[in-house]
Design an enzyme around this catalytic site. Structure first.
Site, PDB file in Angstrom:
ATOM      1  N   SER B 457      43.132  28.653  36.477  1.00 56.36           N
ATOM      2  CA  SER B 457      43.782  28.790  37.780  1.00 56.36           C
ATOM      3  C   SER B 457      42.732  29.199  38.794  1.00 56.36           C
ATOM      4  O   SER B 457      41.662  29.693  38.439  1.00 56.36           O
ATOM      5  CB  SER B 457      44.865  29.855  37.697  1.00 56.36           C
ATOM      6  OG  SER B 457      45.249  30.245  38.997  1.00 56.36           O
ATOM      7  N   TYR B 470      48.121  37.960  35.575  1.00 55.15           N
ATOM      8  CA  TYR B 470      47.965  36.501  35.586  1.00 55.15           C
ATOM      9  C   TYR B 470      46.496  36.148  35.778  1.00 55.15           C
ATOM     10  O   TYR B 470      45.934  35.328  35.038  1.00 55.15           O
ATOM     11  CB  TYR B 470      48.814  35.920  36.722  1.00 55.15           C
ATOM     12  CG  TYR B 470      48.774  34.417  36.799  1.00 55.15           C
ATOM     13  CD1 TYR B 470      49.511  33.647  35.923  1.00 55.15           C
ATOM     14  CD2 TYR B 470      47.993  33.775  37.756  1.00 55.15           C
ATOM     15  CE1 TYR B 470      49.480  32.268  35.995  1.00 55.15           C
ATOM     16  CE2 TYR B 470      47.957  32.396  37.838  1.00 55.15           C
ATOM     17  CZ  TYR B 470      48.701  31.644  36.957  1.00 55.15           C
ATOM     18  OH  TYR B 470      48.659  30.288  37.033  1.00 55.15           O
TER      19      TYR B 470
END
Lengths: 280, 587
Positions: B457, B470
């Site tokens: 990501s 995350y």
């Protein structure tokens, strides 16, 4: 009182149903004439002429025709790209015919999807539109806000693996209100839209803005209201990797308390509905 | 030494004897494999074994090579005309009444181009699969075209191929190459192949190598100068051609085949990331592509279906096995579709079985020859091991693995409970670890290359006070990919970390927001979905970036403009990113 309203409506509804049927007849007649090599412009002209011969003089919008990956609005950036081009039809290509004639003062706005020869992806898209038709009617009857229904349709598309292509329409609308239009001797169009119809839409927008509703059914805040009684031309448009399919037909919304009467599709005898009924 | 299970026979032609080996049922279509230089028919042993159960496989030692006898004198004995005589003699002996399917590698392919472009073989060749060996005539025209109109690009192409052809010049020196091959070079050749071309030693190269290589120099001396100087103007292929181009070939530039459609109208292109000796390093893929091509062209009336996938990705991924986790929605689904469109076989894995099924169904519609759905939670180690076993047993070894499944979690570090941490790490990090372990191992064990894509990501390099868990999980995925890439590079397995950025998928609808009540949870999910919807970056573009990254073997790929910007900033001015990280968006 209620029955009076209803009978009055049915007379009017019959007029709308007639012009919607006429439009679908036109779509089927033109689709039957499409063959490899026909351009979008020619297909649009065929629709225009077919309807003019049958007395159509004014338009909500002039007929559109999209071929191939233009059915999914691939790389559409400006609204001018909606207008018919010289793209030629090839075997296996999907196509969409979209027209909105005004006949005897009644407006219809329809979308007809087909393909030239075999195209399993297109068949699948068409078959999957059935769920959207059912979902929209159910949620309108539940009086959910238009914005919520829009989002639910969106979610269903995502679940099916499709892209939302009605988002590409002006204001990203999945539907818009249509109404009766006064017949004038001269009915000019502006960017493909009939000025009379635009006027009606604009006045609705002004009134609606005051009362907190909008004649455009969009994903935005101005559609955050329950369905407004009237006639809505509903056009969910699915896209899947260069293939697009839609239907467009009139949804009648009333202020009746009976759920079955509060909203219904104007006509259930349309090509795509018949196709689903035949289990194709 | 005859090949295992092969029937041998001798074919006499033009004063020499050719050693011909046959495998498989003679009633099946005949596939004729022609070896290159400096090889003998044993270079094909692995491919032949994989084709033998479906086809009548025939191999022969080219004159002067292996156990075939050499012409005397050698000079003038290796012209393409004589090699064509040999081919016709072998074809007539093994398949007198049906045309054969030709497959050539290196000089085998150079000869086979001659066979397939001369008149007298018309009707004897049903199809031709070429790898690493251009037609000398096409090559001659290619050079001429670039010499007569030398644009900078064309000069570059000429110089590039000119440098790659160094060995051709060397082989034209008299006597010295023979001396080298019979002496030190012949002795060291297996070691060189092992080190440079990563070819496992074993039954190849055979003991006849020094003689093969010495005789084979005449292939060059008898043909190259003559053909390049005066290329035939009518070298058109009269059979369908499949061109397999290894992109890492040290001897042949990919550009050589740029105008091949002109010479071979029915051309199917394939590319693979491999070096020159593909029959040794990629036998599975070659056998699959040859089998597919032969089957398609066995019936001369049958044509390739009009809907057959085309384009660069189809050349690379056609028929490959691709497994995508998290394929039930978003980027995973779009990736599965993109691979399907390129003609790959797709395994769609998702913990939601219904959506995985839907992905597989749609994948078949748009071009995947086969597609399957598997319901597995990637964080479950045993389930992943079972899946790997099943996939290897039923569908084959995965060629491209996309570890995409992931979940979102947002919230302050102190609101993030250890349960939250466990969930995020289990899916986002352990899911990737399990995937790489079980499927990466199968790839490595097979030893025929492959590719692993891990979805990291932009949060892997863009810190944010909102995404401690995350971001940590994705940063781990990024570094894991980098380390794995280093480890697997030697085995021809590429590893890519994709860093998408803000993409319109339903990760926002399933994301958790730490430290808030149910009601607020829903509200924030909705808000995030709306924001992502407004950004409206389609997952299809990420899928495209993934396919491109696999083709180019890229290491780290930020996708959206903001992800690319953040990636750039993280290297230029990390301070700026740290300042951004402190921002709290209004909620």
């Amino acid at each position: 009182m209620a029955s009076a309203v209803k009978s009055e409506l049915t007379a009017e509804l019959r007029g709308f149903r007639e012009v919607q049927r006429l439009s679908y007849e036109c779509a089927e007649a033109v689709a039957a004439q499409l063959k490899p090599g026909v351009t979008e412009r020619e297909a649009a002209r065929m629709q225009r002429e077919w309807l003019r011969e049958r007395g159509v003089r004014d338009w909500f919008h002039l007929p559109f025709a999209w071929f191939g990956d233009r059915t999914a609005f691939v790389n559409f950036r400006i609204p001018l790209q909606f207008f018919p081009t010289n793209r030629r039809l090839e075997p296996g290509m999907p196509f969409i015919l979209d027209m909105a004639p005004v006949h005897k003062g009644y407006t219809a706005d329809i979308g007809y999807s087909g393909c030239l020869g075999l195209n399993p992806v297109h068949d699948k898209l068409l078959a999957d539109l059935k769920d959207h038709r059912e979902l929209i009617l159910r949620e309108v009857r539940e009086r959910r806000t238009l914005r919520e229904i829009y989002e639910d349709v969106d979610r269903l598309m995502v679940r099916q693996g499709y892209a939302n292509r009605h988002r590409a329409y002006p204001f990203g609308v999945i539907a818009h209100k249509i109404d009766r239009v006064k017949e004038r001797r001269w009915s000019p169009t502006l960017f493909g839209f009939g000025t009379q119809s635009l006027k009606g839409l604009a006045s609705d927008a002004v009134h609606g803005h005051r009362d907190g509703w909008s004649p455009l059914w969009s994903p935005y805040k101005f559609s955050d209201h329950p369905p407004r009684p009237g006639l809505w031309a509903v056009e969910p448009h699915l896209g899947f990797r260069g293939t697009g399919a839609k239907f467009e037909e009139i949804l009648v919304v009333t202020d009746s308390r009976d759920p079955g009467q509060s909203a219904f599709w104007l006509d259930d005898d349309l090509p795509h509905v018949r196709r689903w009924a035949e289990g194709l | 030494m005859p090949m295992e299970g092969a029937r041998e026979r001798w074919v006499r032609t033009g004063g020499i004897e050719l050693c011909v080996a046959e495998l498989g049922d003679e009633s099946r279509p005949t596939v004729l494999l022609v070896h290159g230089y400096p090889d003998s028919k044993e270079v094909w042993s692995q491919v032949a074994a994989r084709l033998a159960d479906r086809f009548h496989v025939v191999l022969y030692d080219v004159r002067g090579h292996g156990r075939s006898t050499a012409p005397a004198p050698l000079r003038g004995g290796f012209t393409l005309e004589k090699l064509t005589d040999d081919f016709l003699a072998v074809a007539d002996a093994v398949s007198p009444d049906r045309p054969v399917h030709l497959v050539g590698h290196d000089w085998g392919s150079v000869q086979a181009w001659e066979f397939v472009t001369v008149k007298r073989t018309e009707g004897r060749i049903a199809s031709f699969t070429s790898m690493s060996g251009p037609s000398l005539d096409h090559f001659g025209h290619w050079i001429k075209q670039r010499m007569t109109r030398p644009t900078p690009r064309r000069v570059g192409q000429l110089l590039g191929q000119g440098a790659k052809s160094w060995y051709v010049y060397a082989l034209h020196t008299p006597a010295l190459p023979e001396l080298a091959w019979r002496g030190p070079l012949g002795k060291r050749w297996p070691k060189i192949l092992q080190r440079v071309e990563k070819i496992a030693t074993g039954d190849y190269p055979t003991s006849s190598l020094p003689t093969d290589a010495a005789h084979g120099t005449w292939l060059y001396r008898d043909n190259v100068r003559a053909r390049l100087r005066r290329p035939r103007p009518d070298a058109y292929a009269h059979a369908p051609v499949q061109l397999i181009t290894p992109t890492g070939d040290a001897f042949l530039s990919e550009r050589l085949y740029d105008d091949l459609e002109r010479w071979a109208p029915q051309l199917t292109r394939r590319t693979m990331p491999a070096k020159h000796w593909v029959p040794r390093t990629r036998p599975d893929q070659l056998a699959a592509w040859i089998a597919e091509f032969v089957t398609t062209h066995e019936d001369p009336a049958a044509k390739a279906p009009a809907t057959a996938p085309r384009g660069t990705y189809a050349e690379r991924f056609g028929g490959q096995l691709v497994l995508v986790t998290g394929a039930g929605s978003g980027i995973g689904r779009a990736t599965a579709f993109a691979f399907a469109e390129a003609g790959a076989r797709v395994v769609a894995v998702d913990r939601d079985g219904e959506s995985a099924l839907r992905t597989a169904e749609m994948a078949r519609l748009i071009g995947a020859p086969e597609a399957w759905a598997e319901t597995v939670d990637v964080s479950d180690e045993q389930a992943m091991e079972k899946l790997a076993e099943k996939v290897a047993g039923e569908y084959g070894v995965v060629d491209v693995l996309v570890n995409n499944a992931g979940i979102g979690l947002s919230g302050s570090f102190f609101d993030t409970t250890s349960e939250d941490w466990k969930r995020v790490l289990d899916v986002n990090l352990w899911g990737v670890i399990h995937g790489c372990r079980v499927f990466g191992k199968q790839m490595a064990d097979r030893g025929q290359g492959g590719h692993i894509v891990n979805t990291a990501s932009a949060a892997a390099f863009q810190p944010s006070r909102l995404l401690p868990a995350y971001g940590a999980s994705k940063a781990a995925v990024l570094m894991l990919s980098e380390c794995l890439r280093a480890e697997l590079a030697g085995q021809g397995i590429g590893v890519t970390a994709i860093c998408p950025g803000i993409v319109n998928t339903n990760i926002t609808a399933t994301a958790r927001f730490a430290g808030v009540g149910e009601e607020e949870q829903k509200r924030r999910q909705k808000q995030a979905s709306r924001l992502y919807g407004l950004r409206n970056y389609p997952p299809e573009k990420v899928a495209d970036a993934i396919l491109r990254a696999v083709v180019r073997n890229q290491a780290v790929v930020p996708v959206t403009p903001e992800a690319r910007g953040a990636h750039l900033l993280s290297r230029l001015t990390p301070k700026a990113l740290r300042a951004l990280a402190r921002l709290t968006p209004p909620s």
